[in-house]
Scaffold this motif. Structure first.
Motif, short mmCIF file in Angstrom:
data_model
loop_
_atom_site.label_atom_id
_atom_site.label_comp_id
_atom_site.label_asym_id
_atom_site.label_seq_id
_atom_site.Cartn_x
_atom_site.Cartn_y
_atom_site.Cartn_z
N ASN A 92 -9.62 31.54 -34.62
CA ASN A 92 -9.02 30.87 -35.77
C ASN A 92 -8.84 31.86 -36.92
O ASN A 92 -9.51 32.90 -36.97
N TYR A 151 -9.06 32.31 -41.07
CA TYR A 151 -9.66 31.75 -42.27
C TYR A 151 -9.20 32.54 -43.50
O TYR A 151 -9.20 33.78 -43.48
N LYS A 185 -9.40 27.06 -43.47
CA LYS A 185 -9.04 27.33 -42.08
C LYS A 185 -7.57 26.97 -41.88
O LYS A 185 -7.11 25.93 -42.34
N ASN A 204 -4.51 25.60 -39.94
CA ASN A 204 -4.16 24.69 -38.85
C ASN A 204 -2.77 25.07 -38.35
O ASN A 204 -1.77 24.81 -39.02
N TRP A 232 -3.18 24.98 -44.58
CA TRP A 232 -4.57 25.35 -44.80
C TRP A 232 -5.42 24.11 -44.99
O TRP A 232 -5.01 23.15 -45.64
#
Length: 320
Positions: free
Chosen positions: A194, A196, A220, A222, A228
């Motif tokens: 992921n 960030y 994070k 998406n 975000w």
């Protein structure tokens, strides 16, 4: 790694595992500004604008291309402030090759070069076209793609498909988080597949010539919603940001039970230079606990930052 001391090429390393100190002779980085990475290598920049990759344990050195192209775009910058950040990534397109990213100059421009560890031939720095005048802040690699965080949190995809400026593509993926305000620094961290965005808050203390970090906010990305989403924990990982690569690590809780869900940071505020060749800043170092939302100190003892040298994060990794 703590700041460079006077009159010696010995450097002190402070272990986050057990709070121990280790002394290491590093003549290869003496008198230079350095940026750490999680690959066992550091990037160095010297007073004569010579840049190198240096392996922290083996002492191996690899010359990077001359900074002529970058210097022409920022002719008034002092040597140690010409490049704000060097980022060392494993090149997703070539085996045993690093992609070295440079964020430089008054406009936070972006350049890159490829370095093959098993070849002596040097390439050149390619300055990424920037018609939208984006200010690049940090770069990360995920799933074979290179992403950059710009301005106040805008996410773009960066595709260095060829060693030529007119072949480089930069595509805007998403705008900054909706509720984000002004921040001192922002970082892009890859963790568990992921992305960030890490937003650092703080203020300047002019009388002491230093900055002080007060808090962090983490978002994070998406990919399905192209947006975000704010998070309050790091899924058991630890983030490292500052004057080095931004990266994450997971530590066994049986060894270090209190290190998870924290953001470790070093001082990377180089914009305030009131006294030429004098030490300024460098003391804004610590960790932010996401659970209790407090800044905690690192107990490494006394450190005396110099005008070109401050603490950085380094790791031991001999796989590349």
């Amino acid at each position: 790694m703590l700041s460079e001391p006077l009159l010696t090429d010995m450097r002190t390393l402070f272990s986050l595992y057990d709070n121990s100190h280790h002394r290491l002779q590093l003549s290869e980085v003496h008198g230079k500004r350095i940026w750490g990475s999680q690959h066992g290598w550091v990037v160095t920049l010297g007073p004569r604008y010579v840049t190198q990759l240096v392996h922290r344990i083996k002492g191996k050195r690899i010359n990077l291309p001359p900074l002529c192209t970058i210097r022409r775009q920022a002719p008034r910058e002092e040597w140690f402030c010409l490049v704000h950040k060097f980022i060392l990534l494993k090149d997703p397109s070539y085996e045993s090759t690093f992609l070295v990213i440079a964020i430089f100059g008054p406009m936070d421009s972006l350049a890159f070069t490829r370095v093959a560890l098993n070849r002596r031939r040097r390439g050149k720095w390619v300055v990424v076209p920037n018609p939208e005048n984006l200010k690049f802040k940090d770069v990360a690699h995920i799933n074979g793609q290179i992403y950059a965080l710009c301005d106040n949190g805008k996410l773009v995809r960066f595709e260095p498909v060829a060693p030529s400026a007119n072949m480089v593509q930069v595509q805007v993926i998403a705008d900054h988080p909706q509720d984000v305000g002004a921040h001192l620094k922002i970082y892009l961290v890859e963790s568990l597949g992921n992305l960030y965005g890490v937003f650092r808050n703080g203020f300047l203390i002019p009388s002491e010539r230093r900055f002080e970090t007060t808090s962090f906010f983490v978002y994070k990305f998406n990919f399905n919603a192209s947006a975000w989403e704010e998070v309050t924990h790091l899924e058991g990982h630890t983030f490292f940001v500052g004057d080095s690569n931004s990266f994450s690590r997971r530590f066994p809780t049986s060894i270090i039970p209190s290190i998870s869900d924290c953001i470790y940071f070093t001082d990377d505020h180089w914009v305030w230079r009131k006294f030429f060749r004098k030490a300024y800043g460098g003391h804004d170092v610590g960790l932010f606990n996401m659970e209790i939302r407090k800044i905690l100190p690192l107990t490494f003892g006394k450190d005396k930052p110099r005008f070109y040298s401050r603490p950085i994060f380094v790791t031991c990794n001999d796989r590349l």
